[in-house]
Design a protein around this motif. Structure first.
Motif, PDB file in Angstrom:
ATOM      1  N   ALA A   1      -6.308 -38.108 -50.900  1.00  0.00           N
ATOM      2  CA  ALA A   1      -7.638 -37.655 -50.459  1.00  0.00           C
ATOM      3  C   ALA A   1      -8.663 -38.776 -50.591  1.00  0.00           C
ATOM      4  CB  ALA A   1      -8.071 -36.437 -51.275  1.00  0.00           C
ATOM      5  N   GLY A   2      -8.569 -39.548 -51.658  1.00  0.00           N
ATOM      6  CA  GLY A   2      -9.494 -40.668 -51.873  1.00  0.00           C
ATOM      7  C   GLY A   2      -9.353 -41.735 -50.797  1.00  0.00           C
ATOM      8  N   ILE A   3      -8.124 -42.033 -50.436  1.00  0.00           N
ATOM      9  CA  ILE A   3      -7.875 -43.036 -49.392  1.00  0.00           C
ATOM     10  C   ILE A   3      -8.388 -42.553 -48.042  1.00  0.00           C
ATOM     11  CG2 ILE A   3      -6.024 -44.179 -48.078  1.00  0.00           C
ATOM     12  CD1 ILE A   3      -4.473 -44.300 -50.800  1.00  0.00           C
TER      13      ILE A   3
ATOM     14  N   ALA B   1       2.187 -36.431 -61.421  1.00  0.00           N
ATOM     15  CA  ALA B   1       2.163 -35.058 -60.912  1.00  0.00           C
ATOM     16  C   ALA B   1       1.731 -35.046 -59.447  1.00  0.00           C
ATOM     17  CB  ALA B   1       1.186 -34.228 -61.748  1.00  0.00           C
ATOM     18  N   LEU B   2       2.158 -34.010 -58.726  1.00  0.00           N
ATOM     19  CA  LEU B   2       1.793 -33.889 -57.309  1.00  0.00           C
ATOM     20  C   LEU B   2       0.285 -33.895 -57.113  1.00  0.00           C
ATOM     21  CD1 LEU B   2       4.289 -31.326 -55.752  1.00  0.00           C
ATOM     22  CD2 LEU B   2       3.947 -33.698 -55.078  1.00  0.00           C
ATOM     23  N   ASP B   3      -0.440 -33.251 -58.014  1.00  0.00           N
ATOM     24  CA  ASP B   3      -1.900 -33.200 -57.893  1.00  0.00           C
ATOM     25  C   ASP B   3      -2.521 -34.585 -57.983  1.00  0.00           C
ATOM     26  OD1 ASP B   3      -2.238 -30.588 -57.310  1.00  0.00           O
ATOM     27  OD2 ASP B   3      -2.843 -29.936 -59.324  1.00  0.00           O
ATOM     28  N   GLU B   4      -1.944 -35.441 -58.824  1.00  0.00           N
ATOM     29  CA  GLU B   4      -2.451 -36.818 -58.944  1.00  0.00           C
ATOM     30  C   GLU B   4      -2.251 -37.558 -57.622  1.00  0.00           C
ATOM     31  OE1 GLU B   4      -0.551 -38.716 -62.301  1.00  0.00           O
ATOM     32  OE2 GLU B   4      -1.118 -37.051 -63.631  1.00  0.00           O
ATOM     33  N   THR B   5      -1.070 -37.376 -57.033  1.00  0.00           N
ATOM     34  CA  THR B   5      -0.788 -38.018 -55.745  1.00  0.00           C
ATOM     35  C   THR B   5      -1.755 -37.492 -54.686  1.00  0.00           C
ATOM     36  OG1 THR B   5       1.541 -38.213 -56.356  1.00  0.00           O
ATOM     37  CG2 THR B   5       1.011 -38.464 -54.023  1.00  0.00           C
TER      38      THR B   5
ATOM     39  N   VAL C   1       3.865 -37.472 -49.063  1.00  0.00           N
ATOM     40  CA  VAL C   1       2.524 -37.998 -48.782  1.00  0.00           C
ATOM     41  C   VAL C   1       2.121 -37.701 -47.334  1.00  0.00           C
ATOM     42  CG1 VAL C   1       1.171 -40.132 -48.539  1.00  0.00           C
ATOM     43  CG2 VAL C   1       2.544 -39.741 -50.605  1.00  0.00           C
ATOM     44  N   ALA C   2       3.065 -37.832 -46.403  1.00  0.00           N
ATOM     45  CA  ALA C   2       2.766 -37.519 -44.995  1.00  0.00           C
ATOM     46  C   ALA C   2       2.338 -36.056 -44.865  1.00  0.00           C
ATOM     47  CB  ALA C   2       3.981 -37.806 -44.117  1.00  0.00           C
ATOM     48  N   GLY C   3       3.014 -35.177 -45.614  1.00  0.00           N
ATOM     49  CA  GLY C   3       2.650 -33.756 -45.619  1.00  0.00           C
ATOM     50  C   GLY C   3       1.248 -33.537 -46.160  1.00  0.00           C
ATOM     51  N   MET C   4       0.893 -34.274 -47.210  1.00  0.00           N
ATOM     52  CA  MET C   4      -0.459 -34.160 -47.792  1.00  0.00           C
ATOM     53  C   MET C   4      -1.522 -34.625 -46.791  1.00  0.00           C
ATOM     54  SD  MET C   4       0.243 -35.579 -51.640  1.00  0.00           S
ATOM     55  CE  MET C   4       1.246 -34.645 -52.807  1.00  0.00           C
ATOM     56  N   LEU C   5      -1.213 -35.669 -46.054  1.00  0.00           N
ATOM     57  CA  LEU C   5      -2.152 -36.165 -45.033  1.00  0.00           C
ATOM     58  C   LEU C   5      -2.370 -35.102 -43.957  1.00  0.00           C
ATOM     59  CD1 LEU C   5      -0.813 -39.801 -44.811  1.00  0.00           C
ATOM     60  CD2 LEU C   5      -3.186 -39.201 -45.320  1.00  0.00           C
ATOM     61  N   ARG C   6      -1.265 -34.473 -43.528  1.00  0.00           N
ATOM     62  CA  ARG C   6      -1.379 -33.416 -42.512  1.00  0.00           C
ATOM     63  C   ARG C   6      -2.226 -32.255 -43.036  1.00  0.00           C
ATOM     64  NH1 ARG C   6       4.214 -34.835 -41.537  1.00  0.00           N
ATOM     65  NH2 ARG C   6       4.376 -35.888 -39.533  1.00  0.00           N
ATOM     66  N   GLU C   7      -2.036 -31.909 -44.317  1.00  0.00           N
ATOM     67  CA  GLU C   7      -2.836 -30.831 -44.918  1.00  0.00           C
ATOM     68  C   GLU C   7      -4.330 -31.156 -44.871  1.00  0.00           C
ATOM     69  OE1 GLU C   7      -1.471 -30.265 -48.940  1.00  0.00           O
ATOM     70  OE2 GLU C   7       0.535 -29.654 -48.283  1.00  0.00           O
ATOM     71  N   LEU C   8      -4.655 -32.449 -44.929  1.00  0.00           N
ATOM     72  CA  LEU C   8      -6.057 -32.883 -44.881  1.00  0.00           C
ATOM     73  C   LEU C   8      -6.565 -33.021 -43.434  1.00  0.00           C
ATOM     74  CD1 LEU C   8      -5.888 -35.563 -47.714  1.00  0.00           C
ATOM     75  CD2 LEU C   8      -7.156 -33.401 -47.804  1.00  0.00           C
ATOM     76  N   GLY C   9      -5.712 -32.651 -42.481  1.00  0.00           N
ATOM     77  CA  GLY C   9      -6.121 -32.685 -41.079  1.00  0.00           C
ATOM     78  C   GLY C   9      -5.950 -34.033 -40.407  1.00  0.00           C
ATOM     79  N   VAL C  10      -5.221 -34.943 -41.055  1.00  0.00           N
ATOM     80  CA  VAL C  10      -5.001 -36.272 -40.467  1.00  0.00           C
ATOM     81  C   VAL C  10      -3.756 -36.209 -39.575  1.00  0.00           C
ATOM     82  CG1 VAL C  10      -4.500 -38.701 -40.952  1.00  0.00           C
ATOM     83  CG2 VAL C  10      -6.020 -37.407 -42.482  1.00  0.00           C
ATOM     84  N   PRO C  11      -3.871 -36.569 -38.295  1.00  0.00           N
ATOM     85  CA  PRO C  11      -2.690 -36.587 -37.430  1.00  0.00           C
ATOM     86  C   PRO C  11      -1.705 -37.674 -37.897  1.00  0.00           C
ATOM     87  CG  PRO C  11      -4.720 -36.690 -36.130  1.00  0.00           C
ATOM     88  CD  PRO C  11      -5.091 -36.946 -37.553  1.00  0.00           C
ATOM     89  N   VAL C  12      -0.436 -37.298 -38.052  1.00  0.00           N
ATOM     90  CA  VAL C  12       0.594 -38.239 -38.504  1.00  0.00           C
ATOM     91  C   VAL C  12       1.686 -38.323 -37.444  1.00  0.00           C
ATOM     92  CG1 VAL C  12       2.307 -38.774 -40.287  1.00  0.00           C
ATOM     93  CG2 VAL C  12       0.141 -37.685 -40.941  1.00  0.00           C
TER      94      VAL C  12
END
Length: 198
Positions: free
Chosen positions: A188-190, A179-183, A20-31
């Protein structure tokens, strides 16, 4: 800086928090990854090696902290653990402060803190997101890790706030059981909801 949201990301072992942290970074969110900060401070040439060696002789070397030796030195001894935390925590807090300054313009930043509830790290956050998955899946993920045993897993779980309690206290629950896409869609919604909220 006004309007910036600071969110804590946490979850028990094997729940998929790193994903999830990786997904946040992909969205440009600093983690800010608290564990990674500790590894950097205690790794080869780390800033805390001198202080740790002085407090716990023989626990460091050219590769940084010998985690097994240091673990043995503090395991089950509250005073020694408190002494180690007294060295590590201020340094991590300083790194977190620098991270906040570097990302002062970001509308949303995330602190990835494994033991968020256990250590009282939820104070001062705008929201907490808990990463969760079904117990059977969590167990399967953790037991597939190198060097992990069922006993070790049970010991780790015993030290962590139960998943059900974390979910009950969270502002957001991210389910990584599908599935990863669901996560990815949940994440992204959050992010959208938090960036919109003033």
């Amino acid at each position: 800086m006004t309007g910036q949201k600071v969110v804590g990301l946490t979850g028990s072992i094997g729940m998929g928090k790193s994903t999830v942290a990786g997904m946040l970074r992909e969205l440009g969110v600093p983690v800010f990854d608290a564990d990674a900060a500790v590894h950097e401070l205690q790794g080869p040439g780390g800033a805390l090696l001198g202080a740790i060696e002085a407090a716990f002789p023989g626990t460091t070397g050219p590769d940084g902290v010998d985690r097994q030796k240091l673990g043995a030195a503090v395991f089950g001894d509250r005073e020694e653990l408190a002494r180690l935390e007294g060295i590590v925590h201020p340094a991590v807090a300083a790194m977190r402060g620098a991270f906040l300054r570097e990302n002062a313009q970001a509308p949303l930043i995330v602190f990835d803190i494994p033991l968020l509830y256990e250590k009282g790290g939820h104070e001062g956050l705008d929201a907490v997101a808990v990463v969760s998955a079904p117990t059977a899946l969590q167990r399967e993920r953790v037991l597939s890790r190198p060097g992990m045993t069922a006993e070790k897993f049970e010991r780790i779980l015993a030290l962590q706030v139960p998943d059900a309690e974390k979910r009950a206290r969270a502002d957001f629950v991210i389910d990584t059981g599908g599935a990863l896409d669901e996560t990815r869609q949940q994440v992204a919604g959050i992010v959208k909801a938090l960036e919109r909220a003033e």
